[in-house]
Design a protein around this motif. Structure first.
Motif, PDB file in Angstrom:
ATOM      1  N   ASP A   4      57.587  55.781   8.088  1.00  0.00           N
ATOM      2  CA  ASP A   4      57.464  56.046   9.525  1.00  0.00           C
ATOM      3  C   ASP A   4      56.863  54.841  10.245  1.00  0.00           C
ATOM      4  N   LEU A   5      55.843  54.238   9.624  1.00  0.00           N
ATOM      5  CA  LEU A   5      55.218  53.055  10.215  1.00  0.00           C
ATOM      6  C   LEU A   5      56.231  51.925  10.341  1.00  0.00           C
ATOM      7  N   LEU A   6      57.012  51.699   9.288  1.00  0.00           N
ATOM      8  CA  LEU A   6      57.997  50.626   9.306  1.00  0.00           C
ATOM      9  C   LEU A   6      59.091  50.866  10.342  1.00  0.00           C
ATOM     10  N   ARG A   7      59.491  52.119  10.495  1.00  0.00           N
ATOM     11  CA  ARG A   7      60.590  52.422  11.426  1.00  0.00           C
ATOM     12  C   ARG A   7      60.164  52.376  12.880  1.00  0.00           C
ATOM     13  N   SER A   8      58.945  52.820  13.160  1.00  0.00           N
ATOM     14  CA  SER A   8      58.562  53.006  14.562  1.00  0.00           C
ATOM     15  C   SER A   8      57.506  52.031  15.058  1.00  0.00           C
ATOM     16  N   ILE A  42      52.814  45.022  11.386  1.00  0.00           N
ATOM     17  CA  ILE A  42      53.431  46.170  12.032  1.00  0.00           C
ATOM     18  C   ILE A  42      52.338  47.177  12.358  1.00  0.00           C
ATOM     19  N   THR A  43      52.373  47.717  13.584  1.00  0.00           N
ATOM     20  CA  THR A  43      51.291  48.560  14.079  1.00  0.00           C
ATOM     21  C   THR A  43      51.859  49.791  14.771  1.00  0.00           C
ATOM     22  N   ALA A  44      51.273  50.941  14.463  1.00  0.00           N
ATOM     23  CA  ALA A  44      51.646  52.196  15.129  1.00  0.00           C
ATOM     24  C   ALA A  44      50.552  53.221  14.885  1.00  0.00           C
ATOM     25  N   GLY A  45      50.210  53.985  15.923  1.00  0.00           N
ATOM     26  CA  GLY A  45      49.254  55.077  15.776  1.00  0.00           C
ATOM     27  C   GLY A  45      47.909  54.661  15.236  1.00  0.00           C
ATOM     28  N   GLY A  46      47.455  53.468  15.595  1.00  0.00           N
ATOM     29  CA  GLY A  46      46.158  53.011  15.125  1.00  0.00           C
ATOM     30  C   GLY A  46      46.161  52.446  13.720  1.00  0.00           C
ATOM     31  N   PRO A  72      50.515  44.521   6.874  1.00  0.00           N
ATOM     32  CA  PRO A  72      51.361  43.332   6.772  1.00  0.00           C
ATOM     33  C   PRO A  72      52.715  43.699   6.192  1.00  0.00           C
ATOM     34  N   CYS A  73      53.732  42.965   6.582  1.00  0.00           N
ATOM     35  CA  CYS A  73      55.078  43.267   6.098  1.00  0.00           C
ATOM     36  C   CYS A  73      55.934  42.010   6.138  1.00  0.00           C
ATOM     37  N   VAL A  74      57.107  42.110   5.542  1.00  0.00           N
ATOM     38  CA  VAL A  74      58.098  41.041   5.542  1.00  0.00           C
ATOM     39  C   VAL A  74      59.290  41.508   6.367  1.00  0.00           C
ATOM     40  N   TYR A  75      59.802  40.616   7.184  1.00  0.00           N
ATOM     41  CA  TYR A  75      60.954  40.908   8.040  1.00  0.00           C
ATOM     42  C   TYR A  75      62.018  39.857   7.768  1.00  0.00           C
ATOM     43  N   ARG A 121      65.953  48.046  10.502  1.00  0.00           N
ATOM     44  CA  ARG A 121      65.618  48.327  11.895  1.00  0.00           C
ATOM     45  C   ARG A 121      65.788  47.075  12.733  1.00  0.00           C
ATOM     46  N   ASP A 122      65.631  47.265  14.048  1.00  0.00           N
ATOM     47  CA  ASP A 122      65.665  46.139  14.970  1.00  0.00           C
ATOM     48  C   ASP A 122      64.314  45.439  14.957  1.00  0.00           C
ATOM     49  N   GLY A 123      64.319  44.146  15.287  1.00  0.00           N
ATOM     50  CA  GLY A 123      63.090  43.377  15.316  1.00  0.00           C
ATOM     51  C   GLY A 123      63.175  42.268  16.332  1.00  0.00           C
ATOM     52  N   PRO A 124      62.190  41.374  16.347  1.00  0.00           N
ATOM     53  CA  PRO A 124      62.165  40.298  17.350  1.00  0.00           C
ATOM     54  C   PRO A 124      63.397  39.402  17.326  1.00  0.00           C
ATOM     55  N   PHE A 125      64.052  39.281  16.170  1.00  0.00           N
ATOM     56  CA  PHE A 125      65.234  38.436  16.058  1.00  0.00           C
ATOM     57  C   PHE A 125      66.468  39.246  15.641  1.00  0.00           C
TER      58      PHE A 125
END
Length: 247
Positions: free
Chosen positions: A15-19, A40-44, A48-51, A93-97
């Motif tokens: 859920d964190l990764l998707r939203s 990646i940040t959501a709901g407080g 860290p992640c790889v994109y 998912r969609d991202g900055p690029f």
């Protein structure tokens, strides 16, 4: 589905990764395709992640259809269906690029000698990974793609050049070739096969989304052959058996 990832329930991690809000912090320059280190940040909650954006992929002659990012997501789906927690939580998912793969970051244990680890014949996680690689037809299992953590778990990364229809298994993990599969592996393969033959299962849905139909059939056929012969596969005489460089 696996229960947790480094203490975070996998459902929550996905859920964190998707939203979540994805912010690029820098580029991993050793990667052959565009790979960004992000937060990646959501709901407080932040992690860290790889994109890996699709726009940053280099075309490959032997993978003319689909995307490397999609194959990374398919690899997570297979890992999850096996119940072995080999691939960190991964989404498309969609991202900055633009659209791409986003995967939670694994902090490896720097005290583990990866070369010694790759040669271990008694490590159960490594042996599971060898079976997993046979299922997804991984053509690039390098030593540097092993991610042992401080708590003793072993993850793997970089599965974009997997799932070819033709047999292209290239790996540094050949120490069990020809040996009988463990009872654990056979049970996991039985469960995976049942999920692959159920069209509405999560793994079937993800493979249909990211692989061609022949590639999806080849996954199921490889599982059937492993169950039938009940041994770890041998290298192909027609294809280099170890990736280069191997590290």
């Amino acid at each position: 589905m696996t229960a947790s990832f480094q203490g975070l329930p996998v459902t929550d991690a996905l859920d964190l990764l998707r939203s979540g809000d994805l912010v690029a912090e820098g580029r991993l320059t050793t990667a052959s395709n565009a790979t960004l280190y992000c937060t990646i940040t959501a709901g407080g909650r932040s992690a860290p992640c790889v994109y890996k954006p699709v726009a940053g992929e280099r075309p490959l002659w032997d993978f003319p259809e689909g995307t490397l990012a999609g194959r990374e997501v398919a690899a997570f789906a297979v890992s999850d269906a096996l119940g072995w927690d080999i691939v960190p939580p991964t989404v498309h998912r969609d991202g900055p690029f633009g659209e791409g793969m986003v995967q939670l970051w694994v902090d490896g244990d720097p005290e583990v000698d990866l070369i010694d680890l790759a040669r271990d014949v008694r490590h159960p996680g490594l042996r599971r990974m060898a079976v997993f690689d046979a299922v997804i037809n991984n053509s690039d299992r390098k030593i540097g793609h092993l991610l042992p953590t401080r708590d003793g778990h072993l993850y793997g990364c970089d599965h974009g050049v997997s799932f070819a229809e033709d047999y292209k298994l290239r790996t540094v993990l050949w120490q069990w070739q020809g040996e009988p599969l463990t009872a654990e592996s056979l049970a996991a393969l039985e469960s995976l096969h049942a999920q692959l033959t159920a069209p509405d299962s999560t793994v079937s849905t993800e493979l249909a989304r990211h692989l061609t139909r022949p590639e999806g059939y080849a996954v199921r056929r490889r599982v059937e052959l492993l169950r039938e012969h009940r041994i770890h596969p041998y290298p192909s005489p027609e294809w280099p058996s170890v990736p280069w460089p191997p590290v």
